[in-house]
Design a protein around this motif. Structure first.
Motif, short mmCIF file in Angstrom:
data_model
loop_
_atom_site.label_atom_id
_atom_site.label_comp_id
_atom_site.label_asym_id
_atom_site.label_seq_id
_atom_site.Cartn_x
_atom_site.Cartn_y
_atom_site.Cartn_z
N MET A 145 0.84 -1.19 0.00
CA MET A 145 0.00 0.00 0.00
C MET A 145 0.88 1.25 0.00
SD MET A 145 -3.12 -1.10 -0.04
CE MET A 145 -3.94 0.45 0.32
N LYS A 146 0.51 2.20 -0.85
CA LYS A 146 1.20 3.49 -0.84
C LYS A 146 0.55 4.43 0.16
CE LYS A 146 2.77 7.28 -3.75
NZ LYS A 146 2.79 7.89 -5.10
N GLU A 147 -0.78 4.42 0.19
CA GLU A 147 -1.52 5.19 1.18
C GLU A 147 -2.93 4.63 1.29
OE1 GLU A 147 -3.05 9.18 -0.05
OE2 GLU A 147 -1.51 8.99 -1.60
N GLY A 148 -3.61 5.02 2.35
CA GLY A 148 -4.96 4.51 2.56
C GLY A 148 -4.92 3.09 3.11
N GLU A 149 -6.01 2.35 2.93
CA GLU A 149 -6.08 0.99 3.46
C GLU A 149 -6.83 0.08 2.50
OE1 GLU A 149 -8.47 0.73 7.02
OE2 GLU A 149 -9.38 2.68 6.59
N TRP A 150 -6.60 -1.23 2.73
CA TRP A 150 -7.24 -2.26 1.90
C TRP A 150 -8.67 -2.50 2.42
CZ3 TRP A 150 -5.80 -4.03 -2.63
CH2 TRP A 150 -6.41 -5.17 -3.15
N PHE A 151 -9.42 -3.30 1.64
CA PHE A 151 -10.79 -3.62 2.03
C PHE A 151 -10.82 -4.38 3.37
CE2 PHE A 151 -10.98 -3.68 -2.71
CZ PHE A 151 -11.83 -2.61 -2.87
N ARG A 152 -11.76 -4.02 4.23
CA ARG A 152 -12.03 -4.76 5.47
C ARG A 152 -13.52 -4.65 5.74
NH1 ARG A 152 -12.18 -0.72 9.43
NH2 ARG A 152 -11.13 1.23 8.81
N ASP A 153 -13.99 -5.33 6.80
CA ASP A 153 -15.42 -5.44 7.06
C ASP A 153 -16.13 -4.08 7.05
OD1 ASP A 153 -15.14 -8.12 7.22
OD2 ASP A 153 -15.09 -8.21 9.41
N GLU A 154 -15.50 -3.08 7.66
CA GLU A 154 -16.15 -1.77 7.75
C GLU A 154 -16.11 -1.01 6.44
OE1 GLU A 154 -13.75 -2.85 9.67
OE2 GLU A 154 -14.68 -3.17 11.64
N LEU A 155 -15.32 -1.51 5.47
CA LEU A 155 -15.13 -0.77 4.22
C LEU A 155 -15.69 -1.52 3.01
CD1 LEU A 155 -11.50 0.60 4.69
CD2 LEU A 155 -13.64 1.87 4.86
N VAL A 156 -16.62 -2.42 3.23
CA VAL A 156 -17.19 -3.15 2.10
C VAL A 156 -18.71 -3.03 2.10
CG1 VAL A 156 -15.28 -4.78 1.92
CG2 VAL A 156 -17.18 -5.29 3.47
N THR A 157 -19.20 -1.95 2.66
CA THR A 157 -20.65 -1.76 2.75
C THR A 157 -21.24 -1.25 1.46
OG1 THR A 157 -20.24 0.47 3.62
CG2 THR A 157 -20.52 -1.33 5.22
N SER A 158 -20.43 -0.75 0.55
CA SER A 158 -20.94 -0.19 -0.71
C SER A 158 -20.00 -0.51 -1.84
CB SER A 158 -21.09 1.33 -0.58
OG SER A 158 -21.37 1.91 -1.85
N ASP A 159 -20.58 -0.76 -3.04
CA ASP A 159 -19.73 -1.04 -4.20
C ASP A 159 -19.10 0.23 -4.76
OD1 ASP A 159 -21.86 0.22 -5.36
OD2 ASP A 159 -22.38 -1.40 -6.73
N SER A 160 -19.34 1.35 -4.13
CA SER A 160 -18.74 2.61 -4.58
C SER A 160 -17.33 2.79 -4.02
CB SER A 160 -19.60 3.79 -4.16
OG SER A 160 -19.63 3.92 -2.74
N LEU A 161 -16.94 1.95 -3.05
CA LEU A 161 -15.61 2.07 -2.45
C LEU A 161 -14.61 1.27 -3.27
CD1 LEU A 161 -16.57 1.67 1.31
CD2 LEU A 161 -16.30 3.78 0.00
N VAL A 162 -13.54 1.94 -3.71
CA VAL A 162 -12.55 1.30 -4.59
C VAL A 162 -11.14 1.68 -4.18
CG1 VAL A 162 -14.13 1.23 -6.58
CG2 VAL A 162 -12.61 3.21 -6.26
N LEU A 163 -10.20 0.90 -4.66
CA LEU A 163 -8.78 1.25 -4.57
C LEU A 163 -8.25 1.40 -5.99
CD1 LEU A 163 -9.20 -1.04 -2.05
CD2 LEU A 163 -6.84 -0.28 -1.64
N ILE A 164 -7.17 2.14 -6.13
CA ILE A 164 -6.50 2.30 -7.41
C ILE A 164 -5.01 2.05 -7.22
CG2 ILE A 164 -8.22 3.92 -8.32
CD1 ILE A 164 -6.25 6.20 -7.70
N ASN A 165 -4.31 1.86 -8.34
CA ASN A 165 -2.85 1.75 -8.22
C ASN A 165 -2.21 3.11 -8.46
OD1 ASN A 165 -3.20 1.99 -10.98
ND2 ASN A 165 -1.82 0.30 -11.52
#
Length: 776
Positions: free
Chosen positions: A531-551
């Motif tokens: 990870m460069k910044e931010g965080e990966w998917f976890r239980d609290e961060l998978v409530t919506s399909d609008s949440l994404v990561l990029i490279n």
């Protein structure tokens, strides 16, 4: 000996040239085996911001009847790596195409047996290749046999297709009737892309005409649906906008070598490698011809007394000219016959080592045989011109009165010619040595580069979708095995064949296309992503399909210095940035990637494990408790090994032919050294009488040849730089040209030349001057 060296060198040169020519000819004849192939085109599509892609909207096929210039059309779907289930066995099928009977209206594959008129006459009908029929059933006559594709209905074989002599990107193992009928949807059908559309134009209809008609079709049917007309944008403005839908054409004969779009049906050829091999073929043949000319002229120069005697006995110049030309043509013909036989042996070995690379045979192609005949005539005439016209002009009387040969004929001209030819052939050989060193250096560079993820110790199960509702339970059982560290479901793993993309419209004029990764919460850990910044998917961060990561490449493309928290496309919120890792071809730059979450949607399962502690049998045993479908697995590193294998094959091909070029050059140099040593025996005898040692003679003799090789190497350097730089341009991450490789190449060239002539120079140095001077 001179005749043997002449024939050996020329035979090897002709054999190498023929092998490369057959391969290049084969690669340039893809699709040309179809009748009227010059009138067959693939329709392609510029699909919104994704740009030009090889597939088209399903709706397009229903409107092609509005274009009278189209004579016939067909639609083809591709399924890669399916499995045939037969008697409890799972047999891999590499390429399954789905089409209807109109497929055979455009592509006239020969059917060995079965329903010739209508082989794809409805659901469940299948055409099988003769190779797959032999693999599955052990015979070709399999009409009426049934087989079942995993997860699909049973198929009945209606025809067997023969293996075509001329290859195509459409060549198949199985050709089956489509599973689902596509239907026209005026409102939504233009928004999707899937399947390949091919058309055959009527005679004398140009591609430009078809493109114009396709634009008219887009104006009538697509523009009113996809972009609601408004005063702000006309069709003429929309058709040049990035977010348009536009149809275009590509000649089918251009697809294999000159098309590299998204969703290509199969990997294309490598035009750069074909160019490289073509240059090598010309170089090798040139070196062989130079050898032939050098040895022929050297041998002919020693026949001046014979010519003089023949003239005294009444031979005319015309007869001598014909004699020399006939001798040259006879040797060339014999070399060509030997070379043709050698080429077949070399092709057999190449196919055995690399797989079926060359499917053509020299003796099955009359066109190539005709070219060989012309080549034999040309080479024989060129090599025979010097002795035929120059030596036959020798004046008899001065020669028979005892005048030195160098006075009767200006042999300095012949020597100058031979030296020039030696420089030319070693310029080519040295250039090939330099190129080979840089090719392998680039290969080592790619092999050793950090891919940005943990490619070792990761097992990929590619058919995890067969677990169906048991995915999570299977994963839980795996994690109980000591040595299994992590497991992750996803739709895509690095280096795989999956080519999914996600297009996000930033505004009315800008859209970004990402490589799409659908992953679960364990993907980062399993593949060792950083990870460069931010965080990966976890239980609290998978409530919506609008949440994404990029490279990181996507962040740079979007112009976002700190992307976390930013919203793109008015919907997708970035929660993290992943350090760049290679997920596609190592030749290309790392493109933008987007990661979305799904717990078990992915059809591939990545397992990080200790291979020394976890036998594959343990995983297979657990798998068998969840499904009867055979397990399909491989190590993740094999995805990139396949890329390295292709690059290594190319490098090995260049190396093999470079070694042949060097061998041919050495054969010529050895023969020329033997001739020169024989001509200078008296000189060396006198030098020894005057006190010269063996090492002095070796040095004097060797220097004359090594000087020519040194000049050739210096000439080869700028030529090699141009060629290597052009080749390296196809790699995004490439090595720089270093002086060390040139120095090593120069040392190798000089060592090879010295080793070749050392025997002759030592032989000359050890001769007893009494023997060499007794006739003086």
């Amino acid at each position: 000996m001179m005749s043997f060296l002449n024939i050996a060198g020329l035979s090897l040169g002709i054999a190498s040239f023929l092998v490369i020519s057959l391969y290049v000819f084969q690669e340039n004849t893809f699709e040309k085996g179809f009748e009227n192939s010059e009138r067959i085109y693939r329709l392609e599509e510029h699909f919104l911001s994704m740009g030009q892609v090889a597939v088209t909207s399903p709706n397009l096929q229903f409107k092609l009847n509005e274009i009278p210039e189209i004579e016939a059309a067909t639609r083809v779907h591709l399924n890669v790596s399916e499995t045939v289930l037969l008697d409890g066995r799972g047999i891999k099928v590499n390429r399954t195409l789905r089409a209807k009977n109109d497929f055979f209206e455009l592509f006239d594959y020969k059917l060995l047996m079965g329903n010739q008129a209508s082989p794809l006459n409805g659901p469940g009908a299948a055409v099988i290749s003769e190779a797959l029929a032999e693999t599955i059933f052990g015979r070709k006559n399999v009409i009426g046999q049934s087989l079942k594709l995993k997860g699909k209905d049973e198929l009945i074989i209606s025809a067997v297709a023969s293996t075509p002599l001329i290859k195509s990107h459409l060549d198949f193992d199985l050709l089956v009737y489509p599973e689902n009928e596509e239907v026209f949807s005026a409102e939504s059908g233009w928004y999707g892309i899937a399947g390949y559309t091919y058309v055959r134009l009527a005679p004398n209809v140009s591609m430009a005409t078809l493109n114009t008609k396709l634009n008219e079709l887009a104006k009538t049917h697509v523009f009113p649906v996809v972009f609601k007309p408004s005063p702000d944008m006309s069709f003429e403005d929309w058709i040049v906008n990035e977010n348009r839908i536009q149809f275009m054409t590509k000649p089918i004969e251009d697809i294999y070598l000159h098309s590299n779009l998204s969703f290509e049906m199969s990997a294309g050829g490598d035009p750069q490698m074909l160019t490289t091999l073509s240059i090598i073929a010309v170089f090798i043949l040139t070196i062989a011809i130079i050898n032939f000319m050098n040895l022929t002229t050297a041998r002919s120069s020693s026949r001046t007394k014979e010519i003089g005697v023949r003239k005294v006995l009444g031979s005319k110049r015309e007869g001598l000219v014909l004699q020399f030309l006939a001798e040259s043509l006879l040797i060339t013909l014999l070399s060509a016959l030997i070379g043709a036989g050698l080429s077949e042996v070399m092709i057999y070995d190449i196919n055995a080592y690399f797989g079926s690379v060359i499917g053509l045979s020299l003796f099955s192609n009359t066109t190539l045989l005709a070219y060989i005949g012309l080549g034999v005539l040309l080479v024989g005439l060129v090599a025979g011109l010097y002795p035929a016209f120059y030596l036959s002009s020798v004046k008899v009387v001065p020669l028979l009165k005892g005048m030195r040969l160098s006075k009767v004929l200006n042999l300095n001209v012949a020597k100058l010619l031979r030296n020039g030819l030696v420089i030319t052939q070693f310029t080519l050989s040295s250039g090939m040595i330099i190129a080979t060193l840089f090719i392998y250096s680039q290969l080592v560079h790619l092999k050793n580069k950090d891919l940005g993820f943990a490619e070792n110790q990761v097992l990929i199960i590619s058919n995890a979708q067969d677990l169906k509702d048991g995915k999570q339970a299977f994963k839980n059982e795996l994690l109980k095995i000591p040595g299994v560290k992590s497991a992750s479901y996803s739709k895509r793993v690095p280096g795989g064949n999956f080519d999914d993309v996600h297009s996000i419209m930033l505004d009315a004029n800008n859209t970004v296309v990402f490589a799409a990764f659908t992953v679960d919460e364990d993907y980062k850990t399993t593949l060792g992503l950083k990870m460069k910044e931010g965080e990966w998917f976890r239980d609290e961060l998978v409530t919506s399909d609008s949440l994404v990561l990029i490279n990181n490449a996507a962040a740079q493309l979007l112009g976002l210095e700190h992307p976390v928290g930013e919203v793109i496309g008015n919907y997708y919120q970035i929660i993290g940035v992943v350090e760049d890792f290679h997920y596609g071809s190592l030749r290309n730059e790392i493109g933008p990637a987007l990661f979305s979450y799904s717990a078990t949607e992915g059809g591939q399962l990545a397992i990080q494990l200790d291979v020394n502690k976890v036998p594959t049998e343990a995983i297979a045993n657990i798998w068998s408790r969840f499904t009867a479908v055979p397990l399909e697995s491989k190590m993740l590193e094999q995805n990139f090994d396949a890329q390295f294998q292709k690059e290594t094959q190319s490098a090995n091909s260049v190396l093999a032919f470079t070694l042949l070029a060097i061998l041919i050059s050495c054969i010529g140099l050895f023969g020329l050294a033997a001739f020169t040593a024989d001509q200078r025996l008296h000189e060396f005898g006198i030098r020894k009488v005057l006190g010269a040692s063996v090492s002095d003679i070796v040095g004097i003799f060797s220097f004359d040849f090594l000087k020519l090789v040194g000049i050739a190497f210096l000439i080869s350097i700028p030529l090699a730089i141009l060629g290597v730089n052009a080749w390296l341009q196809s790699f995004a991450d490439r090595i720089s040209l270093s002086a060390g490789a040139f120095i090593l190449a120069g040392i190798l060239a000089l060592m090879i030349a010295f080793s070749t002539i050392f025997f002759q120079s030592l032989k000359a140095g050890r001769l007893n001057p009494v023997d060499t001077l007794r006739n003086e």
